[in-house]
Each structure stands twice: as C-alpha cells, then as structure tokens.
Scaffold this motif. Sequence first.
Motif, PDB file in Angstrom:
ATOM      1  N   THR A  39      10.085  12.988  16.540  1.00 24.44           N
ATOM      2  CA  THR A  39      11.384  12.314  14.396  1.00 24.44           C
ATOM      3  C   THR A  39      11.331  11.250  13.835  1.00 24.44           C
ATOM      4  O   THR A  39      12.305  11.563  12.776  1.00 24.44           O
ATOM      5  CB  THR A  39      12.594  12.924  14.866  1.00 24.44           C
ATOM      6  N   GLU A  40       9.998  10.372  14.585  1.00 24.85           N
ATOM      7  CA  GLU A  40       9.879   9.572  13.943  1.00 24.85           C
ATOM      8  C   GLU A  40       8.733   8.618  13.858  1.00 24.85           C
ATOM      9  O   GLU A  40       8.028   8.831  15.432  1.00 24.85           O
ATOM     10  CB  GLU A  40      11.153   7.692  14.287  1.00 24.85           C
ATOM     11  N   VAL A  41       8.295   7.880  13.115  1.00 26.11           N
ATOM     12  CA  VAL A  41       6.958   7.726  13.340  1.00 26.11           C
ATOM     13  C   VAL A  41       6.563   6.460  12.607  1.00 26.11           C
ATOM     14  O   VAL A  41       7.163   6.366  11.538  1.00 26.11           O
ATOM     15  CB  VAL A  41       5.346   9.210  13.204  1.00 26.11           C
ATOM     16  N   GLU A  42       5.050   6.277  12.642  1.00 27.87           N
ATOM     17  CA  GLU A  42       5.036   4.307  11.937  1.00 27.87           C
ATOM     18  C   GLU A  42       3.682   4.670  11.498  1.00 27.87           C
ATOM     19  O   GLU A  42       2.754   4.595  12.445  1.00 27.87           O
ATOM     20  CB  GLU A  42       5.891   3.519  12.687  1.00 27.87           C
ATOM     21  N   ALA A  43       2.897   4.253  10.677  1.00 28.17           N
ATOM     22  CA  ALA A  43       1.930   4.067  10.557  1.00 28.17           C
ATOM     23  C   ALA A  43       0.741   2.219  10.398  1.00 28.17           C
ATOM     24  O   ALA A  43       1.904   2.117  10.028  1.00 28.17           O
ATOM     25  CB  ALA A  43       1.315   4.256   8.501  1.00 28.17           C
ATOM     26  N   TYR A  44      -0.475   2.540  10.994  1.00 29.23           N
ATOM     27  CA  TYR A  44      -1.112   1.148  10.706  1.00 29.23           C
ATOM     28  C   TYR A  44      -1.736   1.847  10.187  1.00 29.23           C
ATOM     29  O   TYR A  44      -3.053   2.401  10.842  1.00 29.23           O
ATOM     30  CB  TYR A  44      -0.261   0.459  12.853  1.00 29.23           C
ATOM     31  N   ALA A  45      -3.047   0.778   9.925  1.00 32.48           N
ATOM     32  CA  ALA A  45      -3.853   0.740   9.181  1.00 32.48           C
ATOM     33  C   ALA A  45      -5.163   0.322   9.841  1.00 32.48           C
ATOM     34  O   ALA A  45      -4.776  -0.195  10.740  1.00 32.48           O
ATOM     35  CB  ALA A  45      -4.766   1.037   7.424  1.00 32.48           C
ATOM     36  N   GLY A  46      -6.527  -0.102   9.777  1.00 34.37           N
ATOM     37  CA  GLY A  46      -7.388  -1.061  10.453  1.00 34.37           C
ATOM     38  C   GLY A  46      -7.375  -2.252  10.183  1.00 34.37           C
ATOM     39  O   GLY A  46      -5.819  -3.077   9.906  1.00 34.37           O
TER      40      GLY A  46
END
Length: 209
Positions: A39-46
């Motif tokens: 129900t909740e996520v968070e994006a991280y790039a490199g």
Amino acid sequence: MSPDLLAILAQPAPLVAPHLIGWTLTHHTPHGSVAIELTEVEAYAGESDPASHAWRGPTARNSVMFGPAGRLYVYLSHGLHHCANVVTGPEGEASAVLLRAGRVVAGVDVARRRRGEQVARHSLARGPGNLGQALALTRQHSGAHLFDGGPLVLSPPSRTPAAVSSGPRVGVSRAHDWPWRYWLPGDPTVSAYRRGKTADTQPVPHLPL
C-alpha cells in the motif's frame, strides 16, 4: 518471470513504483507463510540520486541494486530493522523500490507472532521495518529471485488501484523533497508520517512498455 512483468520491472524505479501498489509479496517459511499487499512504496535511483544507497557507485552492500530486475534487496536500517526493496531498471543501472507498508492478506497469525500479539492488524506491516519483520526477512534474503518459484514471490494484482498519492520521501536527509513516495490514499496501513507538502493524488500513470 513472464515477459510482461520483466518489461514493467526493467524500467527506472520512479516509473515502476506507483505500479507496485496493490502487488503482493509472499514469503513461505517452515514456520508459516505471510502475504502482504503493498500500500506504500518509495523509489530510489542510482548514482543520480543522493538519497540512494548506490549514489557513490557499487559496493558489496548495494551490489544487488545494480540488477537484474526482479530480485529482492534487503538492508539493515540503524542496526535494527530489515527493509526490503524490489530491484528495478536495466541491469547495470542501480534502481530499487523500497516497500514501505502493506496489508497482511494471508498469514495474519504468523505475522502477529513475529510482530507482537498486541499489534493491531492494520499496523502489522505499517512501516518498512515492520513489513520486513512480518515477512521474517533478513540480509540473507538479499538477492533472492522473486519470480523463480522460490520461497519469496511477488505477484501482480488482479485489478490496478484507480489512483495513488505521491509526495516527498521519508527518513532521508538528501533529496527528501523528491515526490517519489507513493501510497494508496485513505488506507489505514500506510505509515502515518506526512511532510507539510500537500500530497498529489492521481490516476496510476501509464508505463511506456
């Protein structure tokens, strides 16, 4: 992994993240199985993302983030909590989506034994450390394939949520204002923390497959 799922996960984390809302991560163990609907996520790039573990390039700790997509990246936060991420993006480019919260849809009794008998059901996997504990994840699970028939399985939903909310990321000192956190609006399992910035609720964006 099916070609369609691979096509989704092989894209950068900010594109993939809102589409993971509603997916289910299941962990089968000798002590029982637990399934959590995200129900909740968070994006991280490199290396372009100063809040990412991969900002300074590959290390022994973050090597899983560099692919291939469809694996689990697990790290220990503050020496206490195991946090789980789904690796995304093309191989060689670090990208991952942190699983921040979810709803336990199977194995509630097993999750409660791990989290505590007094924990409310909506709080069993509320927050990334609690989600990891409910699923009994450790650093040993980092690198595990999520689509090869093993004990950890990531499954797409039968129906995509109509809308997701997005806003600044949580618990990072750099690039915290990037609106790369996504959650199911109004759901009680979503973590309570909110920054002052108003959330943006929008239809789930189309992925350019």
